[in-house]
Design a protein around this motif. Structure first.
Motif, PDB file in Angstrom:
ATOM      1  N   GLU A 208      16.358 -19.793  42.109  1.00  0.00           N
ATOM      2  CA  GLU A 208      15.415 -20.146  41.307  1.00  0.00           C
ATOM      3  C   GLU A 208      14.177 -19.494  41.812  1.00  0.00           C
ATOM      4  OE1 GLU A 208      16.076 -24.592  39.782  1.00  0.00           O
ATOM      5  OE2 GLU A 208      16.318 -24.455  41.836  1.00  0.00           O
ATOM      6  N   VAL A 209      14.399 -18.591  42.760  1.00  0.00           N
ATOM      7  CA  VAL A 209      13.037 -17.795  43.437  1.00  0.00           C
ATOM      8  C   VAL A 209      13.196 -16.350  43.221  1.00  0.00           C
ATOM      9  CG1 VAL A 209      11.847 -17.343  45.519  1.00  0.00           C
ATOM     10  CG2 VAL A 209      13.110 -19.412  45.339  1.00  0.00           C
ATOM     11  N   CYS A 210      11.851 -15.582  42.878  1.00  0.00           N
ATOM     12  CA  CYS A 210      12.030 -14.195  42.529  1.00  0.00           C
ATOM     13  C   CYS A 210      11.218 -13.755  43.588  1.00  0.00           C
ATOM     14  CB  CYS A 210      11.585 -14.078  41.459  1.00  0.00           C
ATOM     15  SG  CYS A 210      11.221 -12.190  40.972  1.00  0.00           S
ATOM     16  N   VAL A 211      11.421 -12.678  44.523  1.00  0.00           N
ATOM     17  CA  VAL A 211      10.473 -12.125  45.521  1.00  0.00           C
ATOM     18  C   VAL A 211      10.295 -10.511  45.229  1.00  0.00           C
ATOM     19  CG1 VAL A 211      11.421 -13.917  47.170  1.00  0.00           C
ATOM     20  CG2 VAL A 211      12.530 -11.520  46.961  1.00  0.00           C
ATOM     21  N   PHE A 212       9.290 -10.126  45.489  1.00  0.00           N
ATOM     22  CA  PHE A 212       8.681  -8.762  45.283  1.00  0.00           C
ATOM     23  C   PHE A 212       8.215  -8.269  46.504  1.00  0.00           C
ATOM     24  CE2 PHE A 212       8.096 -10.826  41.468  1.00  0.00           C
ATOM     25  CZ  PHE A 212       8.465  -9.911  40.322  1.00  0.00           C
ATOM     26  N   GLY A 213       8.776  -7.079  46.926  1.00  0.00           N
ATOM     27  CA  GLY A 213       8.304  -6.370  48.298  1.00  0.00           C
ATOM     28  C   GLY A 213       8.156  -4.850  48.104  1.00  0.00           C
ATOM     29  N   ASP A 214       7.934  -4.352  49.227  1.00  0.00           N
ATOM     30  CA  ASP A 214       8.103  -2.689  49.086  1.00  0.00           C
ATOM     31  C   ASP A 214       8.322  -2.221  50.607  1.00  0.00           C
ATOM     32  OD1 ASP A 214       5.214  -1.335  50.492  1.00  0.00           O
ATOM     33  OD2 ASP A 214       5.160  -3.446  50.264  1.00  0.00           O
ATOM     34  N   SER A 215       8.221  -3.084  51.676  1.00  0.00           N
ATOM     35  CA  SER A 215       8.240  -2.474  53.075  1.00  0.00           C
ATOM     36  C   SER A 215       9.160  -3.156  54.019  1.00  0.00           C
ATOM     37  CB  SER A 215       6.885  -2.566  53.539  1.00  0.00           C
ATOM     38  OG  SER A 215       6.524  -1.742  54.582  1.00  0.00           O
ATOM     39  N   ALA A 223      16.439  -9.469  51.310  1.00  0.00           N
ATOM     40  CA  ALA A 223      17.929  -9.815  51.671  1.00  0.00           C
ATOM     41  C   ALA A 223      18.450 -11.269  51.391  1.00  0.00           C
ATOM     42  CB  ALA A 223      18.135  -9.373  53.198  1.00  0.00           C
ATOM     43  N   ALA A 224      17.291 -12.169  51.566  1.00  0.00           N
ATOM     44  CA  ALA A 224      17.858 -13.632  51.580  1.00  0.00           C
ATOM     45  C   ALA A 224      17.806 -14.075  50.078  1.00  0.00           C
ATOM     46  CB  ALA A 224      17.007 -14.327  52.402  1.00  0.00           C
ATOM     47  N   CYS A 225      17.162 -13.360  49.139  1.00  0.00           N
ATOM     48  CA  CYS A 225      17.073 -13.816  47.665  1.00  0.00           C
ATOM     49  C   CYS A 225      17.560 -13.149  46.768  1.00  0.00           C
ATOM     50  CB  CYS A 225      15.412 -13.795  47.544  1.00  0.00           C
ATOM     51  SG  CYS A 225      14.761 -14.474  45.620  1.00  0.00           S
ATOM     52  N   PRO A 226      18.623 -13.626  45.896  1.00  0.00           N
ATOM     53  CA  PRO A 226      19.361 -12.905  44.822  1.00  0.00           C
ATOM     54  C   PRO A 226      18.371 -12.330  44.078  1.00  0.00           C
ATOM     55  CG  PRO A 226      19.435 -15.531  44.687  1.00  0.00           C
ATOM     56  CD  PRO A 226      18.997 -15.328  45.985  1.00  0.00           C
ATOM     57  N   ASN A 227      17.362 -12.723  43.841  1.00  0.00           N
ATOM     58  CA  ASN A 227      16.472 -12.049  42.683  1.00  0.00           C
ATOM     59  C   ASN A 227      15.352 -11.359  43.360  1.00  0.00           C
ATOM     60  OD1 ASN A 227      17.623 -13.800  40.408  1.00  0.00           O
ATOM     61  ND2 ASN A 227      16.615 -15.446  41.180  1.00  0.00           N
ATOM     62  N   THR A 230      11.919  -4.833  44.225  1.00  0.00           N
ATOM     63  CA  THR A 230      10.879  -3.742  44.772  1.00  0.00           C
ATOM     64  C   THR A 230      10.286  -2.748  43.651  1.00  0.00           C
ATOM     65  OG1 THR A 230      12.800  -2.127  45.178  1.00  0.00           O
ATOM     66  CG2 THR A 230      12.102  -3.546  46.937  1.00  0.00           C
ATOM     67  N   VAL A 231       9.021  -2.377  44.161  1.00  0.00           N
ATOM     68  CA  VAL A 231       8.127  -1.534  43.395  1.00  0.00           C
ATOM     69  C   VAL A 231       8.577   0.054  43.555  1.00  0.00           C
ATOM     70  CG1 VAL A 231       6.132  -2.984  42.948  1.00  0.00           C
ATOM     71  CG2 VAL A 231       6.565  -1.466  45.029  1.00  0.00           C
ATOM     72  N   ALA A 232       8.252   0.919  42.693  1.00  0.00           N
ATOM     73  CA  ALA A 232       9.059   2.228  42.610  1.00  0.00           C
ATOM     74  C   ALA A 232       8.341   2.875  43.902  1.00  0.00           C
ATOM     75  CB  ALA A 232       8.150   2.888  41.264  1.00  0.00           C
ATOM     76  N   ASN A 233       6.951   2.459  44.469  1.00  0.00           N
ATOM     77  CA  ASN A 233       6.650   3.213  45.518  1.00  0.00           C
ATOM     78  C   ASN A 233       7.188   2.457  46.994  1.00  0.00           C
ATOM     79  OD1 ASN A 233       4.667   1.293  44.313  1.00  0.00           O
ATOM     80  ND2 ASN A 233       4.244   0.887  46.723  1.00  0.00           N
ATOM     81  N   ALA A 234       8.222   1.655  46.988  1.00  0.00           N
ATOM     82  CA  ALA A 234       8.760   1.040  48.141  1.00  0.00           C
ATOM     83  C   ALA A 234       9.522   1.905  49.059  1.00  0.00           C
ATOM     84  CB  ALA A 234       9.947  -0.049  47.516  1.00  0.00           C
ATOM     85  N   LEU A 235       9.416   1.592  50.095  1.00  0.00           N
ATOM     86  CA  LEU A 235      10.402   2.414  51.154  1.00  0.00           C
ATOM     87  C   LEU A 235      12.040   2.435  50.909  1.00  0.00           C
ATOM     88  CD1 LEU A 235       8.764   1.455  54.460  1.00  0.00           C
ATOM     89  CD2 LEU A 235       8.313   3.365  53.246  1.00  0.00           C
ATOM     90  N   PRO A 236      12.614   3.433  51.070  1.00  0.00           N
ATOM     91  CA  PRO A 236      13.964   3.422  50.698  1.00  0.00           C
ATOM     92  C   PRO A 236      14.694   2.350  51.442  1.00  0.00           C
ATOM     93  CG  PRO A 236      13.326   5.661  51.213  1.00  0.00           C
ATOM     94  CD  PRO A 236      12.014   4.692  51.499  1.00  0.00           C
ATOM     95  N   ARG A 243      17.906  -6.098  44.454  1.00  0.00           N
ATOM     96  CA  ARG A 243      18.817  -6.114  43.293  1.00  0.00           C
ATOM     97  C   ARG A 243      17.853  -5.481  42.014  1.00  0.00           C
ATOM     98  NH1 ARG A 243      21.874 -11.133  40.883  1.00  0.00           N
ATOM     99  NH2 ARG A 243      22.921 -10.444  39.257  1.00  0.00           N
ATOM    100  N   HIS A 244      16.511  -5.597  42.012  1.00  0.00           N
ATOM    101  CA  HIS A 244      15.912  -5.247  40.860  1.00  0.00           C
ATOM    102  C   HIS A 244      14.962  -4.369  41.270  1.00  0.00           C
ATOM    103  CE1 HIS A 244      18.163  -8.023  38.516  1.00  0.00           C
ATOM    104  NE2 HIS A 244      18.009  -9.120  39.315  1.00  0.00           N
ATOM    105  N   HIS A 245      14.616  -3.311  40.242  1.00  0.00           N
ATOM    106  CA  HIS A 245      13.695  -2.263  40.825  1.00  0.00           C
ATOM    107  C   HIS A 245      12.580  -2.145  39.487  1.00  0.00           C
ATOM    108  CE1 HIS A 245      17.000  -1.503  42.982  1.00  0.00           C
ATOM    109  NE2 HIS A 245      16.147  -1.067  43.995  1.00  0.00           N
TER     110      HIS A 245
END
Length: 276
Positions: A208-215, A223-227, A230-236, A243-245
């Motif tokens: 029931e959680v969604c997380v966004f990050g880049d770095s 890694a801890a959240c199934p949802n 990352t944004v398109a400028n995220a580090l590889p 899971r989603h981009h």
């Protein structure tokens, strides 16, 4: 259904060096709040910095994982504070003081201090860390809520400095949120730890959680959240874990995703960008 959104700040919802989120981002956050979805910045920034970034719009950061989850609030109520060991902080400052082009930023109470090399140009501090950083030659005393190592050195030299810190203080680990800085954290405590605290407080599951990050400092959270997103400028490395981009930070891609989450919450479903 998503009930909690956690999002990194710099280079995720606001480009690094830009002092405030867009009006569109704030509107998207309010759309989530109006739909019953809590939003929390998950950032190395301190609570005072969030006030500045969100134009003083307290609803946008009433729930937060500030200082990399060392300050956790839920609906404006303080849930958890985690302090760094003062002796470890002093040891890091002493260790890095002779290093050219490296300095330490630490926060005690509601004040930020810069301590370190005389070779560093402190004039640019306000652009990155805010306008109220005090340069000091005094080592920290009292409770330290945050410690950041900032530098003007090569990536290879950064790794050497990182190893120096972690070897000298095994109870600490270093995570890099952006080029030129790394945050010093209690080992094992990170944004994912803060997510679990909020989940327990809210009585919700990771699904029931969604997380966004880049770095790098977002990796434990992604890694801890199934949802995880990352944004398109995220580090590889961050993109590989997510899971989603979505699109780029500069294009307010997270705002689009938040509007999608808010619309889905109205029907009790999942947002379209997460559906195959």
């Amino acid at each position: 259904m998503i009930k909690l959104v956690l999002s990194d700040m710099d280079n995720t919802i606001v480009p690094l060096g830009v002092g405030e989120v867009s009006d569109r981002m704030r509107a998207a956050i309010h759309a989530c709040l109006d739909a019953g979805v809590r939003f929390a910045p998950a950032t190395g920034r301190d609570p005072d910095g969030l006030e500045r970034f969100f134009h003083g719009d307290e609803a946008c950061y009433a729930t937060m994982l500030a200082s990399n989850s060392k300050v956790i609030t839920l609906d404006g109520r303080l849930v958890r504070e985690v302090f760094l060991d003062t002796d470890d902080v002093r040891r890091v400052c002493e260790l890095l003081e002779p290093e050219p082009d490296v300095f330490c930023l630490f926060r005690t109470g509601d004040t930020d201090y810069a301590y370190g090399s005389n070779d560093v140009d402190y004039g640019d501090l306000a652009d990155i860390f805010g306008p109220d950083v005090h340069v000091t030659d005094e080592l920290p005393s009292g409770n330290v809520i945050a410690l950041t190592v900032a530098h003007e050195i090569s990536p290879e030299r950064q790794e050497e400095v990182r190893r120096m810190v972690e070897d000298a203080c095994p109870g600490l680990e270093c995570l890099a949120p952006a080029l030129g800085v790394f945050d010093v954290m209690p080992r094992g405590w990170n944004k994912a730890s803060g997510m679990r605290v909020l989940m327990d407080e809210m009585g919700i599951a990771a699904e029931e959680v969604c997380v966004f990050g880049d770095s790098e400092n977002d990796l434990p959270l992604l890694a801890a959240c199934p949802n995880s997103v990352t944004v398109a400028n995220a580090l590889p490395a961050a993109a590989a874990v997510a899971r989603h981009h979505i699109g780029a930070c500069a294009d307010d891609a997270v705002a689009d995703a938040l509007l999608d989450i808010a619309a889905a919450a109205a029907t009790g479903g999942m947002p379209a960008f997460m559906c195959p």
